[in-house]
Design a protein around this motif. Structure first.
Motif, PDB file in Angstrom:
ATOM      1  N   ALA A  52       0.799  -1.232   0.000  1.00  0.00           N
ATOM      2  CA  ALA A  52       0.000   0.000   0.000  1.00  0.00           C
ATOM      3  C   ALA A  52       0.827   1.275   0.000  1.00  0.00           C
ATOM      4  O   ALA A  52       0.319   2.346  -0.333  1.00  0.00           O
ATOM      5  CB  ALA A  52      -0.924   0.013   1.216  1.00  0.00           C
ATOM      6  N   ALA A  53       2.103   1.178   0.349  1.00  0.00           N
ATOM      7  CA  ALA A  53       2.918   2.383   0.558  1.00  0.00           C
ATOM      8  C   ALA A  53       2.986   3.278  -0.670  1.00  0.00           C
ATOM      9  O   ALA A  53       2.986   4.513  -0.552  1.00  0.00           O
ATOM     10  CB  ALA A  53       4.328   1.985   0.996  1.00  0.00           C
ATOM     11  N   HIS A  54       3.033   2.689  -1.867  1.00  0.00           N
ATOM     12  CA  HIS A  54       3.162   3.517  -3.079  1.00  0.00           C
ATOM     13  C   HIS A  54       1.910   4.360  -3.320  1.00  0.00           C
ATOM     14  O   HIS A  54       1.985   5.432  -3.916  1.00  0.00           O
ATOM     15  CB  HIS A  54       3.488   2.658  -4.306  1.00  0.00           C
ATOM     16  CG  HIS A  54       2.434   1.678  -4.682  1.00  0.00           C
ATOM     17  ND1 HIS A  54       2.195   0.526  -3.953  1.00  0.00           N
ATOM     18  CD2 HIS A  54       1.560   1.656  -5.726  1.00  0.00           C
ATOM     19  CE1 HIS A  54       1.223  -0.153  -4.536  1.00  0.00           C
ATOM     20  NE2 HIS A  54       0.814   0.507  -5.591  1.00  0.00           N
ATOM     21  N   TYR A  55       0.753   3.888  -2.836  1.00  0.00           N
ATOM     22  CA  TYR A  55      -0.461   4.693  -2.974  1.00  0.00           C
ATOM     23  C   TYR A  55      -0.401   5.919  -2.057  1.00  0.00           C
ATOM     24  O   TYR A  55      -0.841   7.011  -2.431  1.00  0.00           O
ATOM     25  CB  TYR A  55      -1.695   3.862  -2.641  1.00  0.00           C
ATOM     26  CG  TYR A  55      -1.980   2.762  -3.625  1.00  0.00           C
ATOM     27  CD1 TYR A  55      -2.238   3.041  -4.965  1.00  0.00           C
ATOM     28  CD2 TYR A  55      -2.001   1.427  -3.231  1.00  0.00           C
ATOM     29  CE1 TYR A  55      -2.504   2.036  -5.878  1.00  0.00           C
ATOM     30  CE2 TYR A  55      -2.268   0.407  -4.125  1.00  0.00           C
ATOM     31  CZ  TYR A  55      -2.516   0.718  -5.453  1.00  0.00           C
ATOM     32  OH  TYR A  55      -2.783  -0.293  -6.346  1.00  0.00           O
ATOM     33  N   LEU A  56       0.145   5.745  -0.856  1.00  0.00           N
ATOM     34  CA  LEU A  56       0.277   6.878   0.055  1.00  0.00           C
ATOM     35  C   LEU A  56       1.255   7.902  -0.500  1.00  0.00           C
ATOM     36  O   LEU A  56       1.052   9.113  -0.355  1.00  0.00           O
ATOM     37  CB  LEU A  56       0.721   6.408   1.436  1.00  0.00           C
ATOM     38  CG  LEU A  56      -0.405   5.907   2.344  1.00  0.00           C
ATOM     39  CD1 LEU A  56      -0.894   4.526   1.933  1.00  0.00           C
ATOM     40  CD2 LEU A  56       0.015   5.906   3.796  1.00  0.00           C
ATOM     41  N   LYS A  57       2.299   7.410  -1.139  1.00  0.00           N
ATOM     42  CA  LYS A  57       3.270   8.317  -1.756  1.00  0.00           C
ATOM     43  C   LYS A  57       2.626   9.082  -2.905  1.00  0.00           C
ATOM     44  O   LYS A  57       2.839  10.292  -3.069  1.00  0.00           O
ATOM     45  CB  LYS A  57       4.478   7.529  -2.255  1.00  0.00           C
ATOM     46  CG  LYS A  57       5.602   8.401  -2.782  1.00  0.00           C
ATOM     47  CD  LYS A  57       6.826   7.571  -3.134  1.00  0.00           C
ATOM     48  CE  LYS A  57       7.971   8.460  -3.615  1.00  0.00           C
ATOM     49  NZ  LYS A  57       9.182   7.663  -3.958  1.00  0.00           N
ATOM     50  N   GLU A  58       1.812   8.389  -3.678  1.00  0.00           N
ATOM     51  CA  GLU A  58       1.115   9.027  -4.798  1.00  0.00           C
ATOM     52  C   GLU A  58       0.192  10.139  -4.308  1.00  0.00           C
ATOM     53  O   GLU A  58       0.050  11.176  -4.959  1.00  0.00           O
ATOM     54  CB  GLU A  58       0.317   7.963  -5.561  1.00  0.00           C
ATOM     55  CG  GLU A  58      -0.433   8.472  -6.768  1.00  0.00           C
ATOM     56  CD  GLU A  58      -1.184   7.367  -7.502  1.00  0.00           C
ATOM     57  OE1 GLU A  58      -2.072   7.698  -8.311  1.00  0.00           O
ATOM     58  OE2 GLU A  58      -0.880   6.176  -7.267  1.00  0.00           O
ATOM     59  N   LEU A  59      -0.425   9.913  -3.153  1.00  0.00           N
ATOM     60  CA  LEU A  59      -1.348  10.899  -2.585  1.00  0.00           C
ATOM     61  C   LEU A  59      -0.651  11.936  -1.708  1.00  0.00           C
ATOM     62  O   LEU A  59      -1.282  12.884  -1.254  1.00  0.00           O
ATOM     63  CB  LEU A  59      -2.406  10.174  -1.736  1.00  0.00           C
ATOM     64  CG  LEU A  59      -3.375   9.262  -2.484  1.00  0.00           C
ATOM     65  CD1 LEU A  59      -4.147   8.410  -1.490  1.00  0.00           C
ATOM     66  CD2 LEU A  59      -4.331  10.078  -3.350  1.00  0.00           C
TER      67      LEU A  59
END
Length: 283
Positions: A52-59
């Protein structure tokens, strides 16, 4: 007068992510506007940190977030861990043994941060095949899960996957035989099969929310939660503004105070625009 929303917690799969596991431009842009308006926005997901970490980075999420249904709370920028709850390996072993007895498929999630964090004994076939296909890079095949668990002190969780009645029997027998020390989180039901997770004590999105209420000095009435599935039910019952996706099961839509469009129609953005952004600008 309704309290202003000060904290927004958003689920990922089936909610913020579309069917192709992407965040729409409208969702991302609307979340950015909400943050700019002074509201805290974070993610509450059943996913592991690694997935999930890459989604948080994207946001560009810069506050703590919830992973694996509240077993892990971590700041994705500083990597400071605020909560880490594991399941005793002996308890995990008992669940694996009960699963075998009732022809339920067990999965052991060994670590919050290992790339290959899922241990299984054989290939899964059933209603949740897509989940295992999407997470194939995380899977480690082992000969005997019980033997693996005998060599550990703790793991993150056990998943029980199989016919709903069989999974329920495992849970019922565990409740009768085992002491406290674990939490049952019902995740999904699909085609007469259930995906249920067994965590350490005090796990759940609703329990994770307690941390955020204290950290940001907000009340339950000032929280918005947006989700779509069974592991969102308890927290939806608690918060002042609960939103279910149109693609959610009927039982979740009945719990929520609001229903928005589906995850393939930027339903998160539409809910934020309608319930939060208009409220804050007085429209």
């Amino acid at each position: 007068m309704v309290s202003l929303i000060k904290l927004v917690c958003i689920d990922l799969d089936g909610t913020l992510l579309d069917s192709k596991k992407h965040i729409s431009q409208r969702n991302a842009e609307t979340i950015r506007r909400v943050v700019e308006s002074g509201v805290h926005v974070t993610i509450f997901t059943g996913r592991s940190f690694g997935s999930a970490a890459h989604y948080l980075k994207e946001l560009d999420i810069r506050i703590p977030a919830v992973f694996q249904n509240g077993a892990l709370i971590i700041d994705p920028v500083s990597m400071k861990i605020f909560r880490s709850i594991e399941l005793d390996a002996n308890l995990a072993k008992r669940f694996v043994e009960l699963a075998r007895a009732y022809s339920v498929y067990p999965v052991v999630y060994e670590s919050f941060f290992f790339e290959k964090d899922m241990a299984i004994e054989n290939t899964y076939e059933g209603a949740f095949e897509q989940y295992f296909q999407l997470n194939s890079h995380r899977i480690r095949m082992v000969e005997d899960l019980s033997k693996e668990l005998s060599q550990k002190k703790s793991v993150v969780e056990i998943a029980l996957v199989g016919k709903i009645e069989s999974v329920n029997r495992v849970i019922e027998e565990a409740s009768a035989k085992l002491k406290n020390g674990y939490t049952v989180v019902e995740n999904q039901k699909r085609e007469r099969e259930a995906f249920v997770e067994i965590f350490g004590p005090g796990v759940g999105k609703e329990r994770a929310l307690e941390f955020f209420l204290e950290m940001y000095a907000v009340t339950l009435e000032e929280v918005m939660y947006i989700g779509d599935n069974l592991n969102d039910a308890s927290i939806m019952r608690m918060v002042g503004t609960s939103v279910a996706m149109m693609n959610a099961p009927d039982e979740i839509k009945m719990i929520a105070k609001h229903v928005t469009d589906s995850n393939d129609e930027s339903g998160v953005a539409k809910a934020l625009e309608r319930l939060l952004l208009r409220e804050r600008v007085g429209e």
